[in-house]
Design an enzyme around this catalytic site. Structure first.
Site, PDB file in Angstrom:
ATOM      1  N   GLY A  79       0.816  -1.218   0.000  1.00 47.73           N
ATOM      2  CA  GLY A  79       0.000   0.000   0.000  1.00 47.73           C
ATOM      3  C   GLY A  79       0.844   1.260   0.000  1.00 47.73           C
TER       4      GLY A  79
ATOM      5  N   ASP B 122       0.525   1.181   8.854  1.00 49.25           N
ATOM      6  CA  ASP B 122      -0.062   0.401   9.951  1.00 49.25           C
ATOM      7  C   ASP B 122       0.875   0.259  11.151  1.00 49.25           C
ATOM      8  OD1 ASP B 122      -2.427  -0.044   8.594  1.00 49.25           O
ATOM      9  OD2 ASP B 122      -1.622  -1.782   7.539  1.00 49.25           O
TER      10      ASP B 122
ATOM     11  N   MET C  93      -7.940   3.362   9.371  1.00 48.95           N
ATOM     12  CA  MET C  93      -7.358   2.135   8.817  1.00 48.95           C
ATOM     13  C   MET C  93      -6.639   1.312   9.897  1.00 48.95           C
ATOM     14  SD  MET C  93      -5.938   3.194   5.053  1.00 48.95           S
ATOM     15  CE  MET C  93      -7.037   3.163   3.620  1.00 48.95           C
TER      16      MET C  93
ATOM     17  N   ARG D  63      -6.211  -3.069   9.866  1.00 50.75           N
ATOM     18  CA  ARG D  63      -7.011  -4.295   9.917  1.00 50.75           C
ATOM     19  C   ARG D  63      -6.654  -5.123  11.160  1.00 50.75           C
ATOM     20  NH1 ARG D  63     -11.659  -4.369   7.151  1.00 50.75           N
ATOM     21  NH2 ARG D  63     -12.266  -6.445   6.540  1.00 50.75           N
TER      22      ARG D  63
ATOM     23  N   GLN E 146      -5.896   9.265   4.366  1.00 52.47           N
ATOM     24  CA  GLN E 146      -5.020   9.137   5.532  1.00 52.47           C
ATOM     25  C   GLN E 146      -3.654   8.543   5.208  1.00 52.47           C
ATOM     26  OE1 GLN E 146      -6.544   5.985   8.522  1.00 52.47           O
ATOM     27  NE2 GLN E 146      -7.982   5.833   6.849  1.00 52.47           N
ATOM     28  N   ARG E 147      -3.545   7.834   4.091  1.00 46.97           N
ATOM     29  CA  ARG E 147      -2.234   7.245   3.795  1.00 46.97           C
ATOM     30  C   ARG E 147      -1.473   8.023   2.735  1.00 46.97           C
ATOM     31  NH1 ARG E 147      -4.429   1.764   0.827  1.00 46.97           N
ATOM     32  NH2 ARG E 147      -4.825   2.701  -1.196  1.00 46.97           N
TER      33      ARG E 147
END
Lengths: 417, 417
Positions: free
Chosen positions: A17, A153, A197, A199, A311-312
């Site tokens: 990502g 993440d 975000m 997971r 956000q990323r």
């Protein structure tokens, strides 16, 4: 003096990502390779290992002859070389080994001696498999294989944190401050649910509490739900009712990955009392599901906001600490490779927190790939609905500072490959 | 020299949806009132007219004795005084006139001579009704009633544009650039649908095409659907198929307010072929509905992003032009009132576009309230799926410049009342 052709070449790829800092690391690798006198050509794989296999390769030394372009690259979000989500097969059959042979043939053909792969957990799996293959079947191969961490993440193991996280955390904390102000303008009770975000790990969601530590307690998320703890609808409703007694306008941060005790995601809406009310799974994010749940139980304004991909990739509010470190770890990756390291991922070690100081090292990739670093229990409050100050003290240095973003015609200027 | 008590007092309120610039206008009104030697106290209504009626009033001259606080207020999003969504009744019955009498009693009690109301269409309705009432029933009242425009939607009539729009447009254009980069990292076809605010007017959605005029054509929305034109599913699918032939990764901007020819909103999912597939109305935004529609028709990656409330409160990326003008129009409102103007809304007139130059004036509120200024046909392409360069040339000056945002502990510092 050796001719350029006798020097080994380097190749670098981006995978997984996009983040606001992965191009900064690319810039760091390019800078490191330029500074290293023993590296010849600097190649970039387009779309990671997938592009390498189809020989879609660009010459980065030529492309970045102008160092101003490297500077622009550093502050450009997403992956300038393109990315991929490819999982290499296990090299346990002749058929599966073909793809590895193909890769090492390209290494030979292009005279590659240094392979840098910037990515998260899945990408480190590629680094691990390539390294293992080299060790087992290509003992004479000169290629040094180095993983360079990247993930919003922040769930890569063996490193204090990963580039990309600090910028995403800064965006999240800033946006929560702003939507919290927005949510409080009317003289009526309201609940704003912000979906973030993550997971499997709640590091990003935790950042929604940062304004608390920055002197803006009232503009931090009041309640936070991380995927590290089981989600319980009844407790969630009680938490919110209790919070609304203390404060008329509240902000609730939820990770997209929160699950019920039976392992189903909240966004799957599997709980019995919800199945009747909700329609089709694919329409709903976690925040929307919880909004409907609260609508049945509370008599107040409820709104859901999903922060989603901005956000990323919000390069315009990236963290200077994050971008600087992302460049540094890219440079250090080249140094490590030049020193003969291979089969490793570059890592950060926090030497001290106040003032914040890190050291960059590397760790055996075998220990890192596919391990998920979660938010530890000690960072989550006993009520399981917030994070501790200790958690925020860990995050805070990573969002500090603002890069000098260049604006042109009113918009941030970004690099074009 | 008159004693402070013999001077008339001013009162200011904020109303309607929050924006990134409404506090800048508040700051302008306060500055204008301080600079005007004939104004005594400067009051703020908490939560607009609703707070006035319950006498929730703060003293702004005292609160802003430190001008540094005014500076901080200017860059703080949302409504510092709080907002409301109150519609005054028509003053056609004794019962209905009570609320007006109550308001004018408070004016008398507090010695109010200047009433400033910052807001959009609904708020201008309040200004209009108060002015009409004053004219008809309070001929001897000294109160000057002035509306000051504010709306991210940019749909107020009789003014070139409204404060708040430029900052929202800058956020939208910047975010579209970033998600467009994010959307293009994989080597596969993809459609990203971005849902933008604007129930009746497409000015905000049009901003998604701005990167085109800023030299970043590839990072602008490729297709745009505004509420000004009827939405047609079949044509939409054809547009996207055609665009995907030209470019593998496309961004589609849709206004939340787009409607089918029968007047139903797309987010209501009323079309026959959709009713069978989709579940419950309340779960879906426009972008999500269109995502599902495309999933049935296209074999590629499709993602939906709803920009949601962050687009109206992203103070960290507000437009310097917008904030500066928002302050100016607040100051000019005080000047207009001091000159004896009443029953007007302050307006911008664009004198020239290159270089951009505006003049501030005012117009009779009766012509303005409740009229919606839509994107004109000439700004929409004949294919009804994009905006013209002329439209973007109109928007561009409004997003220019970046205010000097103060960061503290890694986050933008905002004003606290």
């Amino acid at each position: 003096m050796k001719s350029k052709n006798t020097k080994g070449n380097a190749i670098v790829g981006q995978s997984g990502g996009p983040t606001a800092a992965i191009n900064a690391t690319l810039s760091g690798v390019i800078q490191g390779a330029i500074e290293n006198g023993d590296i010849g050509e600097i190649y970039g794989m387009c779309n990671g290992i997938a592009g390498l296999l189809s020989k879609r390769i660009v010459n980065l030394r030529e492309r970045f002859a102008d160092s101003g372009e490297l500077r622009l690259l550093e502050n450009t979000p997403a992956a300038a070389l393109g990315s991929c989500r490819v999982k290499l097969p296990n090299a346990d059959t002749d058929e599966n080994r073909k793809v590895y042979e193909q890769i090492f043939d390209i290494f030979t053909e292009k005279d590659i001696k240094y392979f840098f792969y910037i990515g998260g957990n899945d990408s480190m799996d590629t680094v691990k498999k390539l390294s293992s293959y080299a060790k087992k079947y290509k003992a004479s191969s000169p290629v040094k294989i180095i993983g360079v961490p990247k993930t919003i993440d922040n769930d890569l193991s063996d490193t204090d944190h990963a580039p990309g996280y600090g910028s995403a955390a800064k965006y999240i904390a800033s946006t929560v401050q702003e939507v919290s102000l927005d949510n409080a303008v009317y003289n009526q009770k309201s609940v704003l649910i912000v979906e973030i975000m993550g997971r499997d790990a709640g590091w990003l969601t935790a950042a929604a509490a940062l304004p608390r530590l920055c002197g803006n307690k009232g503009r931090a998320a009041d309640l936070l739900y991380l995927p590290e703890t089981e989600f319980d609808s009844e407790r969630f409703i009680e938490d919110i009712k209790n919070q609304l007694i203390k404060k008329p306008n509240i902000v609730v941060a939820v990770s997209e990955g929160i699950k019920y005790s039976d392992g189903t995601y909240v966004c799957e809406m599997k709980e019995k009392h919800e199945t009747d009310i909700f329609g089709h799974l694919w329409l709903s994010g976690t925040a929307n599901v919880l909004k409907q749940l609260l609508r049945e139980k509370l008599n107040c304004k409820i709104r859901a906001v999903e922060l989603n991909t901005p956000q990323r990739c919000a390069g315009h509010i990236s963290s200077l600490c994050d971008i600087t470190e992302a460049v540094m770890i890219g440079k250090k990756a080249v140094e490590a490779a030049a020193e003969g390291k291979s089969g490793v991922m570059m890592t950060f070690r926090r030497v001290q927190n106040q003032p914040y100081k890190i050291e960059i090292g590397c760790e055996d990739i075998a220990n890192i790939a596919n391990a998920i670093r979660k938010v530890p229990d000690i960072y989550i409050t006993p009520e399981k609905n917030n994070v501790t100050d200790e958690c925020l003290e860990y995050i805070l240095p990573l969002i500090m500072g603002e890069p000098d973003i260049i604006y042109k015609n009113g918009l941030p200027e970004y690099f074009k490959l």
